[in-house]
Design a protein around this motif. Structure first.
Motif, mmCIF file in Angstrom:
data_model
loop_
_atom_site.group_PDB
_atom_site.id
_atom_site.type_symbol
_atom_site.label_atom_id
_atom_site.label_comp_id
_atom_site.label_asym_id
_atom_site.label_seq_id
_atom_site.Cartn_x
_atom_site.Cartn_y
_atom_site.Cartn_z
ATOM 1 N N MET A 143 0.766 -1.126 -0.005
ATOM 2 C CA MET A 143 -0.080 0.131 0.101
ATOM 3 C C MET A 143 1.102 1.166 -0.006
ATOM 4 O O MET A 143 1.701 1.172 0.600
ATOM 5 N N SER A 144 0.598 2.244 -1.000
ATOM 6 C CA SER A 144 1.264 3.472 -0.963
ATOM 7 C C SER A 144 0.437 4.757 0.013
ATOM 8 O O SER A 144 -0.914 4.639 -0.264
ATOM 9 N N PHE A 145 0.928 5.112 0.951
ATOM 10 C CA PHE A 145 0.235 6.004 1.925
ATOM 11 C C PHE A 145 1.425 7.152 2.474
ATOM 12 O O PHE A 145 2.523 6.796 2.258
ATOM 13 N N ARG A 146 0.686 7.960 3.047
ATOM 14 C CA ARG A 146 1.565 9.192 3.554
ATOM 15 C C ARG A 146 1.474 8.733 5.174
ATOM 16 O O ARG A 146 0.574 8.587 5.859
ATOM 17 N N ALA A 147 2.610 8.960 5.841
ATOM 18 C CA ALA A 147 2.811 8.766 7.282
ATOM 19 C C ALA A 147 1.509 9.767 7.921
ATOM 20 O O ALA A 147 1.568 10.997 7.725
ATOM 21 N N GLY A 148 0.645 9.061 8.738
ATOM 22 C CA GLY A 148 -0.410 9.995 9.388
ATOM 23 C C GLY A 148 -1.759 9.440 8.761
ATOM 24 O O GLY A 148 -2.794 9.728 9.542
ATOM 25 N N GLN A 149 -1.898 8.750 7.772
ATOM 26 C CA GLN A 149 -3.001 8.400 6.952
ATOM 27 C C GLN A 149 -3.564 7.315 7.853
ATOM 28 O O GLN A 149 -2.896 6.616 8.777
ATOM 29 N N TYR A 150 -4.784 6.924 7.678
ATOM 30 C CA TYR A 150 -5.549 5.739 8.085
ATOM 31 C C TYR A 150 -6.213 4.871 7.151
ATOM 32 O O TYR A 150 -6.284 5.262 6.035
ATOM 33 N N VAL A 151 -6.331 3.709 7.841
ATOM 34 C CA VAL A 151 -7.297 2.696 6.919
ATOM 35 C C VAL A 151 -8.639 2.265 7.789
ATOM 36 O O VAL A 151 -8.681 2.729 8.682
ATOM 37 N N GLN A 152 -9.501 1.913 6.927
ATOM 38 C CA GLN A 152 -10.630 1.184 7.687
ATOM 39 C C GLN A 152 -10.232 -0.309 7.898
ATOM 40 O O GLN A 152 -10.382 -1.094 6.936
ATOM 41 N N PHE A 153 -10.450 -0.576 9.150
ATOM 42 C CA PHE A 153 -10.348 -1.962 9.482
ATOM 43 C C PHE A 153 -11.681 -2.601 9.388
ATOM 44 O O PHE A 153 -12.747 -2.159 9.900
ATOM 45 N N VAL A 154 -11.740 -3.801 8.792
ATOM 46 C CA VAL A 154 -13.113 -4.296 8.425
ATOM 47 C C VAL A 154 -13.294 -5.625 9.439
ATOM 48 O O VAL A 154 -12.707 -6.466 9.754
ATOM 49 N N VAL A 155 -14.513 -5.307 10.389
ATOM 50 C CA VAL A 155 -14.782 -6.264 11.359
ATOM 51 C C VAL A 155 -15.931 -7.114 10.764
ATOM 52 O O VAL A 155 -16.959 -6.530 10.256
ATOM 53 N N PRO A 156 -15.837 -8.363 10.524
ATOM 54 C CA PRO A 156 -16.866 -9.324 9.909
ATOM 55 C C PRO A 156 -18.065 -9.101 10.439
ATOM 56 O O PRO A 156 -18.155 -8.923 11.690
ATOM 57 N N GLY A 157 -19.235 -9.305 9.920
ATOM 58 C CA GLY A 157 -20.470 -9.472 10.472
ATOM 59 C C GLY A 157 -20.740 -11.001 11.222
ATOM 60 O O GLY A 157 -19.851 -11.545 11.150
ATOM 61 N N THR A 158 -21.547 -10.867 11.753
ATOM 62 C CA THR A 158 -21.917 -12.029 12.820
ATOM 63 C C THR A 158 -23.268 -12.521 12.245
ATOM 64 O O THR A 158 -24.093 -12.072 11.500
ATOM 65 N N GLU A 159 -23.577 -13.843 12.723
ATOM 66 C CA GLU A 159 -24.898 -14.358 12.434
ATOM 67 C C GLU A 159 -26.202 -13.557 12.659
ATOM 68 O O GLU A 159 -27.323 -13.522 11.887
ATOM 69 N N ASN A 160 -26.102 -12.914 13.683
ATOM 70 C CA ASN A 160 -27.024 -11.965 14.292
ATOM 71 C C ASN A 160 -27.191 -10.812 13.596
ATOM 72 O O ASN A 160 -28.211 -10.087 13.122
ATOM 73 N N ASP A 161 -25.894 -10.222 13.066
ATOM 74 C CA ASP A 161 -25.734 -8.995 12.207
ATOM 75 C C ASP A 161 -24.886 -8.998 11.323
ATOM 76 O O ASP A 161 -23.590 -8.927 11.302
ATOM 77 N N PRO A 162 -25.187 -9.562 10.007
ATOM 78 C CA PRO A 162 -24.222 -10.047 8.748
ATOM 79 C C PRO A 162 -23.491 -8.820 8.303
ATOM 80 O O PRO A 162 -22.395 -8.922 7.659
ATOM 81 N N GLN A 163 -24.048 -7.518 8.329
ATOM 82 C CA GLN A 163 -23.586 -6.382 8.005
ATOM 83 C C GLN A 163 -21.963 -6.226 8.582
ATOM 84 O O GLN A 163 -22.051 -6.132 9.851
ATOM 85 N N PRO A 164 -20.981 -6.219 7.858
ATOM 86 C CA PRO A 164 -19.689 -5.901 8.348
ATOM 87 C C PRO A 164 -19.664 -4.616 9.129
ATOM 88 O O PRO A 164 -20.415 -3.496 8.390
#
Length: 355
Positions: free
Chosen positions: A147-168
């Motif tokens: 990944m090409s990025f600049r020091a200080g930038q961020y990413v979105q970490f993906v949290v998998p969905g669950t059986e009760n709430d499948p939307q990540p």
């Protein structure tokens, strides 16, 4: 009920009630044009086309991060948007992408960085707890492998969905690693009681596990120049500051740098070994840890109390400095106010607030 992408009741006469007609989303004057024929909000229509917009709440209209500027074709704002957006924003055509459903073509404006962001898959290679309530993970990127990025930038970490709430879920975390480490990202997580993301990271995430992030995002990064620098951070806000300091050292930058870090106790000080080594590579680095609640066993002889109260005492005149701050809103606002009393100009203040 508002009409959905694909038309629904087709207010523009191009479809039949109960059916969906295809509509176009025209991004940045035609730089990207996508067609959509399904019943879903703009946030997910763009995501399908690998255009990623920050959204910490996963489309639930609670974080307000997925703001987009609609030039034409938008329906009236829905109640969920009116509870988040200011009247001035709505007047300018700002919408929440997670709530934006349309029956006709849309023309939208997105920041350049959103079009450059990508989805990355990687493997967790290391998990460590550098301080109480903090977890550091290293992710080796595999697809794409860097990944090409600049020091200080961020990413979105993906949290998998669950059986009760499948939307990540998606949560924003700044890289604590420098841009030169393009194939391995280091992220720092502060545990939030009952927080969905940090519960996943602290209780379920293991070495060897596959994870996904998308990005990079953000305009909080080190600007080119020669001015002396002041960094201020609290808690996990040290992550992007560490990336910036490592980047400065790797580039052989010779500027004077003052870094003030706020923690509660000695045990909460993180990356102190890194900072000692950085002092050898950054001769102008001055590190000032400040403890707000030192314990008797800490045997603390350094600065103590609220960091904003310490700032005017330990900083020189800041009329020629740039300042970079990361932490909670209270810390940042108070620190900026304190630094302004030392002559810091508004146009040379850069910050990243989180709550």
């Amino acid at each position: 009920m508002h009409a959905a992408f694909g038309g629904g009741a087709s207010v523009d006469g191009r479809g039949v009630r109960g059916q969906y007609c295809r509509v176009r989303v025209i991004v940045n004057g035609g730089e990207r044009v996508i067609e959509e024929g399904e019943d879903r909000p703009l946030l997910f229509a763009l995501m399908r086309e690998r255009i990623f917009i920050p959204s910490a709440c996963g489309g639930r209209a609670s974080c307000g991060q997925c703001r987009v500027h609609v030039r034409s074709g938008a329906p009236p704002h829905v109640e969920e948007e009116r509870q988040v957006l200011r009247a001035e924003e709505m007047h300018r055509g700002v919408h929440l992408a997670c709530q934006l459903h349309a029956a006709g073509d849309l023309r939208i404006e997105l920041p350049r960085g959103y079009l450059d962001a990508r989805q990355y898959r990687g493997i967790v290679r290391r998990v460590a707890d550098p301080a109480p309530g903090l977890r550091e993970i290293d992710i080796d990127l595999e697809d794409p492998p860097s990944m090409s990025f600049r020091a200080g930038q961020y990413v979105q970490f993906v949290v998998p969905g669950t059986e009760n709430d499948p939307q990540p879920l998606y949560r924003a975390y700044s890289m604590a690693s420098p841009p030169s480490q393009s194939g391995r990202l280091t992220l720092l997580f502060a545990r939030v009681p009952q927080g969905a993301c940090t519960t996943f990271v602290f209780e379920r995430l293991q070495v060897g596990q596959a994870v996904s992030v998308n990005g990079p995002f953000g305009s909080f990064y080190l600007k080119e120049g020669t001015r002396p620098l002041v960094f201020v951070a609290g808690g996990s806000g040290i992550a992007p500051i560490r990336a910036m300091l490592l980047d400065l050292a790797e580039r052989g930058d010779r500027r004077d740098v003052t870094f003030l870090f706020s923690a509660r106790t000695r045990a909460d000080l993180v990356y102190t070994d890194d900072l000692r080594m950085l002092g050898q590579r950054l001769p102008g680095l001055r590190f000032i840890p400040v403890l707000s609640r030192p314990q008797p066993q800490d045997l603390w002889e350094g600065e103590r109390g609220g960091l904003p109260a310490v700032l005017p005492r330990v900083l020189p005149s800041l009329e020629d400095h740039e300042a970079y701050l990361c932490g909670g809103p209270g810390l940042i606002d108070a620190s900026i106010g304190a630094m302004k009393t030392r002559g810091l100009a508004d146009e040379r203040v850069f910050f990243d607030k989180f709550s």
